[in-house]
Design a protein around this motif. Sequence first.
Motif, mmCIF file in Angstrom:
data_model
loop_
_atom_site.group_PDB
_atom_site.id
_atom_site.type_symbol
_atom_site.label_atom_id
_atom_site.label_comp_id
_atom_site.label_asym_id
_atom_site.label_seq_id
_atom_site.Cartn_x
_atom_site.Cartn_y
_atom_site.Cartn_z
ATOM 1 N N UNK A 127 21.008 14.882 85.784
ATOM 2 C CA UNK A 127 20.682 13.458 85.658
ATOM 3 C C UNK A 127 19.329 13.258 84.990
ATOM 4 N N UNK A 128 18.363 14.055 85.398
ATOM 5 C CA UNK A 128 17.022 13.935 84.822
ATOM 6 C C UNK A 128 16.996 14.305 83.346
ATOM 7 N N UNK A 129 17.906 15.190 82.927
ATOM 8 C CA UNK A 129 17.993 15.540 81.502
ATOM 9 C C UNK A 129 18.273 14.319 80.639
ATOM 10 N N UNK A 130 18.926 13.332 81.208
ATOM 11 C CA UNK A 130 19.316 12.132 80.454
ATOM 12 C C UNK A 130 18.145 11.181 80.234
ATOM 13 N N UNK A 131 17.020 11.444 80.891
ATOM 14 C CA UNK A 131 15.849 10.577 80.771
ATOM 15 C C UNK A 131 14.938 11.052 79.651
ATOM 16 N N UNK A 132 14.125 10.144 79.141
ATOM 17 C CA UNK A 132 13.114 10.526 78.160
ATOM 18 C C UNK A 132 12.020 11.322 78.872
ATOM 19 N N UNK A 133 11.183 11.998 78.110
ATOM 20 C CA UNK A 133 10.088 12.789 78.687
ATOM 21 C C UNK A 133 9.165 11.901 79.521
ATOM 22 N N UNK A 134 8.862 10.706 79.030
ATOM 23 C CA UNK A 134 7.993 9.797 79.776
ATOM 24 C C UNK A 134 8.643 9.348 81.083
ATOM 25 N N UNK A 135 9.943 9.089 81.049
ATOM 26 C CA UNK A 135 10.629 8.682 82.266
ATOM 27 C C UNK A 135 10.676 9.831 83.277
ATOM 28 N N UNK A 136 10.947 11.058 82.799
ATOM 29 C CA UNK A 136 10.950 12.220 83.700
ATOM 30 C C UNK A 136 9.578 12.406 84.320
ATOM 31 N N UNK A 137 8.527 12.240 83.515
ATOM 32 C CA UNK A 137 7.161 12.409 84.017
ATOM 33 C C UNK A 137 6.848 11.372 85.089
ATOM 34 N N UNK A 138 7.229 10.116 84.863
ATOM 35 C CA UNK A 138 6.969 9.058 85.848
ATOM 36 C C UNK A 138 7.717 9.357 87.146
ATOM 37 N N UNK A 139 8.979 9.751 87.047
ATOM 38 C CA UNK A 139 9.767 10.058 88.248
ATOM 39 C C UNK A 139 9.109 11.203 89.017
ATOM 40 N N UNK A 161 2.111 -1.965 84.268
ATOM 41 C CA UNK A 161 3.383 -2.572 83.886
ATOM 42 C C UNK A 161 4.270 -1.618 83.097
ATOM 43 N N UNK A 162 3.676 -0.797 82.256
ATOM 44 C CA UNK A 162 4.442 0.193 81.492
ATOM 45 C C UNK A 162 5.016 1.246 82.423
ATOM 46 N N UNK A 163 4.229 1.676 83.403
ATOM 47 C CA UNK A 163 4.706 2.652 84.390
ATOM 48 C C UNK A 163 5.881 2.068 85.164
ATOM 49 N N UNK A 164 5.730 0.815 85.603
ATOM 50 C CA UNK A 164 6.807 0.156 86.346
ATOM 51 C C UNK A 164 8.074 0.063 85.498
ATOM 52 N N UNK A 165 7.914 -0.273 84.229
ATOM 53 C CA UNK A 165 9.072 -0.389 83.339
ATOM 54 C C UNK A 165 9.754 0.963 83.154
ATOM 55 N N UNK A 166 8.970 2.023 82.948
ATOM 56 C CA UNK A 166 9.552 3.359 82.785
ATOM 57 C C UNK A 166 10.293 3.784 84.046
ATOM 58 N N UNK A 167 9.704 3.499 85.201
ATOM 59 C CA UNK A 167 10.328 3.854 86.468
ATOM 60 C C UNK A 167 11.609 3.044 86.679
ATOM 61 N N UNK A 171 15.345 4.691 86.907
ATOM 62 C CA UNK A 171 16.226 4.483 88.066
ATOM 63 C C UNK A 171 17.566 3.892 87.636
ATOM 64 N N UNK A 172 17.529 2.938 86.713
ATOM 65 C CA UNK A 172 18.776 2.340 86.226
ATOM 66 C C UNK A 172 19.630 3.406 85.549
ATOM 67 N N UNK A 173 19.013 4.192 84.693
ATOM 68 C CA UNK A 173 19.763 5.230 83.990
ATOM 69 C C UNK A 173 20.336 6.240 84.980
ATOM 70 N N UNK A 174 19.532 6.661 85.964
ATOM 71 C CA UNK A 174 20.025 7.607 86.972
ATOM 72 C C UNK A 174 21.151 6.988 87.798
ATOM 73 N N UNK A 175 20.993 5.722 88.169
ATOM 74 C CA UNK A 175 22.019 5.029 88.945
ATOM 75 C C UNK A 175 23.336 4.987 88.172
#
Length: 193
Positions: A127-139, A161-167, A171-175
């Motif tokens: 699931x995490x593979x499907x995220x961008x590097x920035x999204x994986x880092x935030x998670x 706000x950028x951190x919140x958006x990435x998170x 979460x949406x992508x993982x869901x």
Amino acid sequence: MNDAESSTDATDRLLLQRMAAGDRTALATLYRSYHGRLCRFLSRLTRRADVIEEVINDCFWIAWQKAGDFRGDSRVSTWIMGIAYRCGLKALRQHGDEPVDDNIPEDRVQATDPEEDRELRDWLGKGLERLSADQRAVVELVYGEGHTLDDVATIMQCPVGTVKARLFHARVKLRNVLPTLAERSLTVKEQAP
């Protein structure tokens, strides 16, 4: 910040002061105390162990050079993670944005059933593979390392706000992707002899 975090940060600040004065033993102590955390964090950016070790070494080289410049605006852990993050992004530009490895290190998650634990790690890793590097880092920073959104904003040098958006997008992508991966996993299990 709780008492344990405060005590750890005070120790780290003393180590930085000693590093600024040229104390290599302080550098070695700080390196050992952060190595595992940085490996786990950086494994969300790349699966190549050689690149992870290179990034950690670069991170501590910078920390060694800049120890005297630490102003104390954040915890030392936030400062070090920020350096590692920026070094990691630089490595990604040089080596490409590789997906994370399917295998989360054994010390990341403990479960009573090792087979169930491995399946969960594989599923989450995919699931995490499907995220961008920035999204994986935030998670990883929020859920894996327990940093606050403000800390992550400092680490990533971007607005909260950028951190919140990435998170949120992570979460949406993982869901959306995790149920599909779970169905595939169950189908493969059912087809196995």
